[in-house]
Design a protein around this motif. Structure first.
Motif, PDB file in Angstrom:
ATOM      1  N   ALA A  51     -20.217  16.798  42.361  1.00 16.91           N
ATOM      2  CA  ALA A  51     -19.475  17.328  41.215  1.00 16.91           C
ATOM      3  C   ALA A  51     -19.474  16.274  40.124  1.00 16.91           C
ATOM      4  CB  ALA A  51     -18.045  17.676  41.621  1.00 16.91           C
ATOM      5  N   GLU A 106     -14.347  19.820  38.271  1.00 12.62           N
ATOM      6  CA  GLU A 106     -15.439  20.598  38.870  1.00 12.62           C
ATOM      7  C   GLU A 106     -15.314  20.595  40.392  1.00 12.62           C
ATOM      8  OE1 GLU A 106     -20.343  20.774  39.060  1.00 12.62           O
ATOM      9  OE2 GLU A 106     -19.352  19.486  37.579  1.00 12.62           O
ATOM     10  N   THR A 162     -12.775  23.123  41.314  1.00 13.08           N
ATOM     11  CA  THR A 162     -13.320  24.469  41.134  1.00 13.08           C
ATOM     12  C   THR A 162     -14.173  24.864  42.337  1.00 13.08           C
ATOM     13  OG1 THR A 162     -13.326  24.219  38.734  1.00 13.08           O
ATOM     14  CG2 THR A 162     -14.783  25.907  39.658  1.00 13.08           C
TER      15      THR A 162
END
Length: 412
Positions: free
Chosen positions: A391, A396, A399
């Motif tokens: 990431a 991120e 997520t």
């Protein structure tokens, strides 16, 4: 017995010197290089007088011991001649010359040597330096204080400890006898060659098997290409071999080829002294050492230089270590701006750092446990997580974790 083989003698002023103080001789049995020093005229005279006296030995000898004795006597007589010459021409005080002589007797080479000109033997593809330089740096090499490679670039590499001059009527000359054989190549040269062209390139030129003239031209070209800061004199002698046997008039080159040099021309006053003669060998003016105090001064100077080298080396090492440490710290700090999703035992975890480790040093640490059980993930997704998912940021990574949570719930 007349020597059977071929030879050549060449001499060149070089690219810096305005006159040639070297002399060279290639005869029927005798071969000599003399590198003169001591001012505008002194060096010319000294090397010329050496050749003029030694050439009388170009004859057949009944034994090697007789030849060795004759060489010693001739060199001692040359020293006395230099002293007498300065008595007539005091402006030449401080002149001197190296002498490297090779006298062939049957299957033997009788050698006499003083100074830093050299005699090499090329045999069976190997080049060997036969003579030992009578220089300050050679003493340092012999004592193990510096390496031969360091000696090539030492600022005192041209300081002569022994020379044929106008101060010592009984010079200390190295003489020895060596067997020689067909195929041997003997190279006599001033330091205008050996100080510029290293042994590897010299051996390569000698190993090509060209005639002595072409080989000597090749070596001279290399010296000139290297800057030739000093006069360059080369005498090359082949024992037997495929090239024509040498007969006829001896070859005399350098200052000895000019009769004026032997007649002791007037020198320019004030150009030289015993401690500081005007001679450029291997890029540096040569000095002589007439007493122990001067040698001790040089040794102490070398000690100071060695201490400075050690301090500079240590300081450089500290700088390198500091630069390396700074680079490692910056690199580690960068890794801590990265994130990835992976597995820790039985749950999905967000890690801070990068997946790689440096030996035992991990570059990542667990940052956040998502609480997602690996057992709830589909098999393919679980395998992907175990292999880690990169990431670009923490957001991120979170997520990605949210998508994995949805997949786990759908699989339950």
């Amino acid at each position: 017995m007349v020597f059977q083989g071929s030879s050549v003698a060449i001499s060149h002023t070089g690219k810096v010197r305005s006159n040639n103080q070297d002399s060279g001789y290639a005869g029927s049995n005798l071969f000599v290089v003399a590198d003169g020093m001591g001012g505008h005229a002194g060096g010319d005279v000294a090397s010329s007088l050496a050749i003029e006296r030694l050439r009388d030995l170009d004859d057949s000898f009944t034994s090697t011991s007789a030849a060795e004795s004759a060489l010693r006597d001739a060199i001692a007589e040359t020293a006395q001649h230099l002293i007498d010459t300065v008595g007539v021409k005091p402006e030449l005080a401080g002149m001197g010359t190296t002498v490297s002589a090779l006298l062939m007797v049957d299957d033997y080479a009788v050698i006499a040597h003083i100074g830093d000109s050299r005699i090499y033997l090329y045999r069976n593809g190997a080049l060997t330096q036969i003579t030992t330089d009578h220089t300050f740096v050679q003493r340092l090499v012999d004592s193990g204080r510096i390496t031969p490679e360091e000696a090539r670039y030492h600022p005192r590499r041209s300081v002569l400890m022994r020379v044929l001059g106008d101060m010592d009527p009984d010079p200390e000359v190295d003489t020895f006898i060596m067997p020689t054989q067909p195929g041997d190549r003997w190279l006599l040269c001033s330091d205008g060659l050996s100080g510029v062209v290293d042994d590897a390139h010299t051996a390569k030129a000698l190993g090509l098997g060209l005639a002595p003239g072409r080989t000597a031209d090749s070596l001279l070209k290399q010296a000139l290409d290297g800057g030739a800061p000093d006069n360059v004199t080369i005498v090359l002698v082949d024992v037997g071999g495929q090239h024509p046997v040498f007969f006829g008039t001896p070859t005399i080159v350098g200052s000895a080829s000019n009769p004026i040099g032997v007649e002791v021309p007037a020198a320019r006053p004030g150009r030289s002294s015993w401690l500081h003669p005007n001679r450029g060998a291997a890029n540096e003016p040569t000095h002589f050492e007439p007493d122990a105090e001067f040698l001790e001064e040089l040794i102490e100077e070398d000690r100071r230089r060695a201490r400075r080298r050690r301090i500079a080396w240590f300081a450089g090492l500290i700088l390198v270590i500091a630069a390396l440490a700074t680079t490692l710290i910056l690199a580690y700090q960068w890794t801590q701006t990265r994130y990835f999703v992976g597995a820790d035992d039985d749950t999905v975890v967000i890690y801070r750092g990068v997946q790689q480790d440096i030996g035992p040093l991990p570059l990542s640490t667990p940052y956040e446990d998502t609480g997602i059980d690996l057992s709830d993930l589909p098999p393919f997704t679980r395998t992907t997580v175990e292999r880690t998912i990169s990431a670009d940021s923490l957001d991120e990574a979170r997520t990605i974790a949210d998508r994995l949570r949805i997949a786990a719930e759908a699989n339950s």
